[in-house]
Design a protein around this motif. Structure first.
Motif, PDB file in Angstrom:
ATOM      1  N   ASP A 126       0.623  -1.108   0.091  1.00  0.00           N
ATOM      2  CA  ASP A 126       0.858  -0.161   0.019  1.00  0.00           C
ATOM      3  C   ASP A 126       0.754   1.098   0.005  1.00  0.00           C
ATOM      4  O   ASP A 126       1.048   1.660  -1.092  1.00  0.00           O
ATOM      5  CB  ASP A 126      -1.013   0.187   1.161  1.00  0.00           C
ATOM      6  CG  ASP A 126      -1.571  -0.930   1.254  1.00  0.00           C
ATOM      7  OD1 ASP A 126      -2.976  -1.186   0.939  1.00  0.00           O
ATOM      8  OD2 ASP A 126      -1.355  -2.242   1.481  1.00  0.00           O
ATOM      9  N   CYS A 127       1.813   1.248   0.745  1.00  0.00           N
ATOM     10  CA  CYS A 127       2.754   2.722   1.013  1.00  0.00           C
ATOM     11  C   CYS A 127       4.066   2.500  -0.345  1.00  0.00           C
ATOM     12  O   CYS A 127       4.354   3.277   0.035  1.00  0.00           O
ATOM     13  CB  CYS A 127       3.800   2.093   2.319  1.00  0.00           C
ATOM     14  SG  CYS A 127       2.532   2.836   3.289  1.00  0.00           S
ATOM     15  N   GLU A 128       4.307   1.316  -1.486  1.00  0.00           N
ATOM     16  CA  GLU A 128       4.494   1.166  -1.816  1.00  0.00           C
ATOM     17  C   GLU A 128       6.615   1.282  -1.139  1.00  0.00           C
ATOM     18  O   GLU A 128       7.152   2.097  -1.375  1.00  0.00           O
ATOM     19  CB  GLU A 128       4.711   1.872  -3.119  1.00  0.00           C
ATOM     20  CG  GLU A 128       3.574   0.966  -3.647  1.00  0.00           C
ATOM     21  CD  GLU A 128       3.465   2.174  -5.157  1.00  0.00           C
ATOM     22  OE1 GLU A 128       4.170   3.444  -5.771  1.00  0.00           O
ATOM     23  OE2 GLU A 128       2.421   1.501  -5.983  1.00  0.00           O
ATOM     24  N   GLY A 129       6.768   0.781  -0.096  1.00  0.00           N
ATOM     25  CA  GLY A 129       8.028   1.718   0.836  1.00  0.00           C
ATOM     26  C   GLY A 129       8.071  -0.150   1.566  1.00  0.00           C
ATOM     27  O   GLY A 129       7.803  -0.354   1.691  1.00  0.00           O
TER      28      GLY A 129
ATOM     29  N   THR B 168      -1.458  -4.820   3.441  1.00  0.00           N
ATOM     30  CA  THR B 168      -0.667  -6.105   2.391  1.00  0.00           C
ATOM     31  C   THR B 168       0.883  -5.969   2.549  1.00  0.00           C
ATOM     32  O   THR B 168       1.587  -4.813   1.565  1.00  0.00           O
ATOM     33  CB  THR B 168      -1.147  -6.343   1.614  1.00  0.00           C
ATOM     34  OG1 THR B 168      -2.255  -6.477   1.374  1.00  0.00           O
ATOM     35  CG2 THR B 168      -0.389  -7.432   0.743  1.00  0.00           C
ATOM     36  N   GLN B 169       1.642  -6.874   3.195  1.00  0.00           N
ATOM     37  CA  GLN B 169       3.042  -6.805   2.705  1.00  0.00           C
ATOM     38  C   GLN B 169       3.354  -8.245   2.099  1.00  0.00           C
ATOM     39  O   GLN B 169       3.029  -9.019   2.566  1.00  0.00           O
ATOM     40  CB  GLN B 169       3.750  -6.545   4.155  1.00  0.00           C
ATOM     41  CG  GLN B 169       3.593  -5.551   5.407  1.00  0.00           C
ATOM     42  CD  GLN B 169       2.643  -5.148   5.978  1.00  0.00           C
ATOM     43  OE1 GLN B 169       2.343  -5.272   6.243  1.00  0.00           O
ATOM     44  NE2 GLN B 169       2.223  -3.706   6.095  1.00  0.00           N
TER      45      GLN B 169
ATOM     46  N   ALA C  46      10.830  -9.931  -7.261  1.00  0.00           N
ATOM     47  CA  ALA C  46      10.343 -10.835  -7.771  1.00  0.00           C
ATOM     48  C   ALA C  46       8.707 -10.467  -8.834  1.00  0.00           C
ATOM     49  O   ALA C  46       8.664  -9.502  -9.604  1.00  0.00           O
ATOM     50  CB  ALA C  46      10.259 -11.951  -7.918  1.00  0.00           C
ATOM     51  N   MET C  47       7.867  -9.827  -7.786  1.00  0.00           N
ATOM     52  CA  MET C  47       6.784  -9.613  -7.901  1.00  0.00           C
ATOM     53  C   MET C  47       6.822  -8.193  -9.298  1.00  0.00           C
ATOM     54  O   MET C  47       5.931  -8.238 -10.239  1.00  0.00           O
ATOM     55  CB  MET C  47       6.133  -9.172  -7.288  1.00  0.00           C
ATOM     56  CG  MET C  47       4.448  -8.961  -7.326  1.00  0.00           C
ATOM     57  SD  MET C  47       3.342  -9.005  -5.658  1.00  0.00           S
ATOM     58  CE  MET C  47       3.550  -7.947  -4.765  1.00  0.00           C
ATOM     59  N   TYR C  48       7.605  -6.838  -8.451  1.00  0.00           N
ATOM     60  CA  TYR C  48       7.352  -6.000  -8.568  1.00  0.00           C
ATOM     61  C   TYR C  48       8.464  -6.033 -10.415  1.00  0.00           C
ATOM     62  O   TYR C  48       7.853  -5.226 -10.851  1.00  0.00           O
ATOM     63  CB  TYR C  48       8.078  -4.816  -7.848  1.00  0.00           C
ATOM     64  CG  TYR C  48       6.576  -4.411  -6.721  1.00  0.00           C
ATOM     65  CD1 TYR C  48       5.852  -3.634  -7.377  1.00  0.00           C
ATOM     66  CD2 TYR C  48       6.578  -4.709  -5.804  1.00  0.00           C
ATOM     67  CE1 TYR C  48       4.618  -2.540  -6.956  1.00  0.00           C
ATOM     68  CE2 TYR C  48       5.460  -4.105  -4.721  1.00  0.00           C
ATOM     69  CZ  TYR C  48       4.251  -3.777  -5.840  1.00  0.00           C
ATOM     70  OH  TYR C  48       3.330  -3.561  -4.982  1.00  0.00           O
TER      71      TYR C  48
END
Length: 479
Positions: free
Chosen positions: A104-107, A123-124, A132-134
């Motif tokens: 959510d925070c993309e950090g 969600t972490q 891998a996902m990003y």
């Protein structure tokens, strides 16, 4: 000892972001900041003031503080990478090694963050899994960017081709314009020579006529002079011999007859040569100049179609020309539109179909689809009749068309549009045999439509010909 370490870390932290210095720079007032923090502060609040003491700085940028940077790096190595705030792999909030990535925070976050209210509903993912996902997401976006770049490259190539086509069109049209004017110039030069020759011929003929009259007068003058001299000589005689010849002299004088006066019609007939000269030349020009009520729009023609230089004929060439795929061009249906829009009034034109085995003629609305197959029906904006397989006449109606039965095979088709009455009619102009009439309410601009049909191995290679008329036929008439 912990207090000492904390105090040292505070001294090595930027007063703006409160994290360890990253690429530190110093101002003339001796205060230091992260380069990024200083630049961001000055962008938000122009004036180049020190964020701490508010003194105005004469520097456009801070001066790199290499000694401070080395101290910060040494401190970070001594305390471990996970203690080096702002470095890769560290949690910004707790400044410890981050093992998770908050979607959510993309950090990056650490395990301590999981217990905070800020991240409780987030969600972490483990860092390795998130990487891998990003990466996959970024690669997918990268592929989309590649496609966009390829599309732009194609558009650039198409635009370059269009520019070259424009130059080629302009050169070809320029040559045709010059040829047309040269034909007119040649006509005028020939007409000028013919009229000057006629004037010269009249001049020579009438000069000869007057010359003959002069010769006749001169002959009469000589004869009269001799007669006068003889009479004068006789009058000088004083004896009876004068009386003896008097009667004959009198008869001779009375018999002398002079020709009539000036020759009639001896002068140049100026009115014949100059009277309404421009009009008569223009009137004669009408005998050689032709006019067509419709011309073809080459920019709408399917690439397989060949348009004549006069813009009156179209045929299927069986070979696609390298033409721009402009918005006006048909790219699937082998058709072409007329060049001028038809709106109010009555319009009609004749098309020679000859012995062709396939063709479609009619009227299309301006918004007819140019890309993809064209449906020959009023529902899709095309009012037309056609021929297929040499003998199957039909009317374009949804969904498959309506067969037509004709008493003979017409060699010409007259298309007639009455815009106000909403009628598109077709006739055989030989005897105005009625073929079919559509009834519609028109609300937009319409254009003549022509399809010569496919060239079936030479069996339908002939052109559709718009029948031109002599301009003199239309002079003084109204449409």
């Amino acid at each position: 000892m912990a207090q000492s370490a904390s105090a040292l870390e505070e001294e090595l932290s930027c007063p703006v972001c409160l994290h360890l210095f990253r690429d530190p720079v110093s101002l003339t007032c001796q205060h230091s900041f992260c380069r990024g923090c200083l630049e961001k502060t000055w962008r938000q609040k122009p004036g180049r003031e020190c964020p701490v003491c508010r003194r105005k700085s004469s520097l456009r940028h801070g001066v790199p503080n290499l000694k401070l940077r080395n101290i910060v790096e040494a401190y970070g190595q001594d305390k471990g990478v996970h203690r080096h705030a702002g470095r890769s792999g560290a949690c910004e909030e707790h400044r410890v090694e981050a093992r998770l990535f908050c979607e959510d925070c993309e950090g990056l976050v650490c395990t301590s963050c999981l217990n905070s209210e800020k991240h409780s509903q987030h969600t972490q993912h483990p860092v390795d899994e998130a990487i891998a996902m990003y990466k996959d997401k970024l690669l997918s976006q990268l592929q989309a960017l590649h496609k966009k770049r390829d599309t732009l490259n194609q558009e650039q190539a198409a635009s370059s081709n269009t520019a070259e086509h424009i130059r080629s069109q302009a050169q070809r049209v320029s040559r045709q314009i010059k040829a047309e004017f040269e034909m007119l110039h040649r006509f005028l030069r020939e007409e000028e020579r013919a009229r000057l020759a006629a004037l010269k011929e009249e001049e020579e003929r009438k000069a000869m006529l007057v010359g003959k009259r002069v010769d006749q007068i001169m002959s009469q003058i000589v004869s009269l002079t001799e007669t006068i001299s003889g009479i004068e000589h006789m009058t000088e005689t004083g004896d009876s011999s004068f009386l003896e010849v008097y009667k004959s002299i009198k008869e001779r004088v009375q018999s002398i007859q002079l020709d009539p006066g000036p020759v009639s019609g001896a002068l140049i007939d100026v009115a014949k040569h100059l009277g309404s000269l421009r009009f008569r030349i223009w009137e004669k020009m009408l005998e050689v100049v032709q006019y067509a009520p419709v011309t073809l729009d080459v920019n709408s023609a399917h690439p397989d179609l060949q348009i004549s230089d006069s813009l009156w004929e179209v045929r299927d060439s069986r070979a696609s020309l390298l033409l721009p795929d402009n918005a006006e061009r048909f790219d699937s249906s082998v058709g072409v539109l007329g060049a001028e829009a038809l709106t109010a009034g009555l319009h009609q034109w004749d098309v020679e179909v000859g012995d062709k085995t396939a063709w479609i003629l009619g009227v299309a609305r301006e918004t007819i689809s140019r890309k993809g197959a064209v449906s020959v029906s009023p529902e899709d904006g095309l009012w037309a009749v056609g021929l297929a397989k040499g003998e199957e006449y039909s009317v374009g109606t949804a969904p498959w068309g309506t067969p037509l039965t004709l008493k003979r095979k017409p060699r010409r088709i007259r298309v007639q549009l009455d815009y106000e009455k909403g009628k598109v009619s077709f006739f055989d102009p030989l005897d105005m045999m009625h073929i079919y009439t559509f009834k519609e309410t028109f609300t937009e601009r319409l254009f003549p439509y022509f399809s010569p049909g496919l060239n079936n191995n030479g069996k339908n290679s002939g052109p559709l010909k718009i029948c031109p008329v002599n301009v003199s036929v239309t002079v003084g008439s109204s449409r």
